[in-house]
Scaffold this active site. Structure first.
Site, PDB file in Angstrom:
ATOM      1  N   ASP A 108       0.804  -1.228   0.000  1.00  0.00           N
ATOM      2  CA  ASP A 108       0.000   0.000   0.000  1.00  0.00           C
ATOM      3  C   ASP A 108       0.837   1.279   0.000  1.00  0.00           C
ATOM      4  O   ASP A 108       0.291   2.375   0.159  1.00  0.00           O
ATOM      5  CB  ASP A 108      -0.940   0.010   1.214  1.00  0.00           C
ATOM      6  CG  ASP A 108      -2.084  -0.973   1.026  1.00  0.00           C
ATOM      7  OD1 ASP A 108      -2.645  -1.021  -0.083  1.00  0.00           O
ATOM      8  OD2 ASP A 108      -2.415  -1.684   1.989  1.00  0.00           O
ATOM      9  N   ASP A 166      -6.741  -3.519  -6.173  1.00  0.00           N
ATOM     10  CA  ASP A 166      -6.355  -2.249  -5.547  1.00  0.00           C
ATOM     11  C   ASP A 166      -4.905  -1.869  -5.857  1.00  0.00           C
ATOM     12  O   ASP A 166      -4.532  -0.699  -5.899  1.00  0.00           O
ATOM     13  CB  ASP A 166      -6.489  -2.309  -4.016  1.00  0.00           C
ATOM     14  CG  ASP A 166      -7.655  -3.116  -3.505  1.00  0.00           C
ATOM     15  OD1 ASP A 166      -8.096  -4.038  -4.213  1.00  0.00           O
ATOM     16  OD2 ASP A 166      -8.124  -2.841  -2.390  1.00  0.00           O
TER      17      ASP A 166
HETATM   18  N1  GLY Z   1      -7.339  -1.136  -0.429  1.00  0.00           N
HETATM   19  C1  GLY Z   1      -8.383  -1.539   0.426  1.00  0.00           C
HETATM   20  C2  GLY Z   1      -9.750  -1.069   0.065  1.00  0.00           C
HETATM   21  O1  GLY Z   1     -10.043  -0.629  -1.012  1.00  0.00           O
HETATM   22  O2  GLY Z   1     -10.591  -1.182   0.916  1.00  0.00           O
END
Ligand code: GLY
Length: 384
Positions: A108, A166
């Site tokens: 992330d 994501d």
């Molecule tokens: N990256 C986690 C979400 O979209 O909740």
């Protein structure tokens, strides 16, 4: 017929002026509301992620995937207002994240570092911020596996090598790292990740799976599942938005037409599935629509992505008009919180993780971030 034409012209001029007046009021209201958030959550270490009536604030440490969004939102407030005070707030909230660039246990980093330090560097060109973006990119590519052809998303869970849709969002930082350093390695790995994801994450209709886990010996997909969506074969709304935004940004940097085609095809899946106010339900296949929660964060992402995608095509209005509708919906009292309510967050009605019974119908700091980004992109396009 002629009269209808003139009538609609006059009405559109009136509504345009009306919109301009409302716009400056809107920006004032956003400033006032974010001041409530800042005053209520001031902390040298922790960052506000969400809020609800019953439990108050959800405050997170800087290692959380959402840690960079408030700083990013304040940078966008600086863009929207030109007010130096927002710049100072943004700097404080960016610099308190120092250290996250060394994390190698999360994919992330793009969210965390690029939304905060990326915006900081865009505004200031300060070398220390640039170095943090480069270091974070090094940490992120340490998670790349050449057999699989992807950056690993999670170290937790039941999977061998999970890659979530994501993760397309984290590629923006890698593309920028190559531009900044002149070293193409970051961009090359971003392109490989995007190509592998394009091959394995998408269904016939261009909706995408949330999680694809790979066999690390063969490099082949092992399972295709959901984590935050309704079902393995459903279309989790935010996941579709991550894909749309991700392939649009890949086209911005790599200029490969297949990324543009992918973004357009994802858009063609999303558009007919949007309800009248254009804010998606949390999963396009949620079983009880229309009695399901909306996800304002997924809507804000679509608006922001469509302002970019529209700039790359001849039929721009197809995307700009829906982006405008989304921004108008989010700026209405249905989604935009009254000043002093909603814990000071801007938007109501997002869904974080419904199957995990977490963050359902609440404000989320990333919904606010992408809403402010959409407002900025709309502002830049105003003379279109
Ligand atoms: N990256 C986690 C979400 O979209 O909740």
């Amino acid at each position: 017929m002629k009269y209808f034409f003139y009538l609609s012209l006059i009405l559109s001029v009136i509504s345009c002026n009306h919109y301009k007046m409302d716009y400056s009021k809107l920006i004032d209201n956003l400033s006032a509301q974010l001041n409530v958030l800042i005053e209520s959550t001031h902390d040298p270490v922790k960052v506000p992620r969400s809020w609800n009536e019953e439990n108050g604030y959800k405050m997170i440490n800087k290692g959380d995937w959402c840690s960079g969004f408030p700083a990013g939102s304040y940078w966008y407030m600086y863009d929207l207002t030109g007010d130096e005070r927002w710049k100072n707030v943004a700097i404080d909230n960016t610099e308190k994240l120092d250290g996250i660039q060394n994390l190698r246990t999360t994919h992330d980093l793009g969210f965390m570092v690029y939304c905060s330090y990326g915006n900081a560097y865009r505004h200031t060109q300060i070398d220390a911020y640039k170095d943090i973006i480069i270091q974070a990119s090094e940490s992120l590519i340490s998670r790349f596996d050449s057999t699989v052809g992807c950056i690993k998303s999670w170290d937790h869970g039941k999977w061998q090598f999970p890659v979530i849709i994501d993760n397309m969002m984290n590629l923006e930082m890698l593309f920028r790292a190559s531009e900044i350093t002149g070293d193409s390695k970051y961009k090359e790995l971003a392109i490989t990740h995007a190509n592998t994801t394009l091959k394995n994450h998408f269904r016939e209709d261009m909706s995408s799976y949330h999680v694809v886990s790979y066999d690390t010996i063969t490099g082949n997909p092992e399972v295709k599942q959901t984590h935050q969506g309704y079902a393995d074969e459903s279309a989790w709304a935010r996941g579709q938005s991550w894909g749309l935004y991700g392939y649009t940004l890949c086209y911005r940097f790599a200029k490969d037409p297949k990324y543009l085609e992918t973004a357009k095809k994802i858009a063609d899946f999303i558009i007919p599935n949007l309800p009248a106010d254009k804010i998606p339900y949390w999963d396009y296949n949620a079983p009880n629509i229309p009695d399901e929660e909306r996800d304002a964060s997924a809507g804000a992402l679509i608006a922001s992505a469509f302002y970019e995608l529209g700039a790359y095509v001849d039929n721009s209005e197809k995307y700009f008009s829906i982006a405008d509708e989304i921004v108008n919906s989010l700026s209405s009292e249905k989604y935009l919180a009254k000043i002093g309510s909603n814990g000071g967050f801007l938007l109501m009605h997002s869904v974080g993780h419904k199957p995990g019974n977490s963050e359902i119908n609440v404000p989320l700091n990333y919904a606010d971030y992408y809403y402010l980004e959409a407002l900025n992109r709309q502002k830049q396009l105003k003379n279109r």
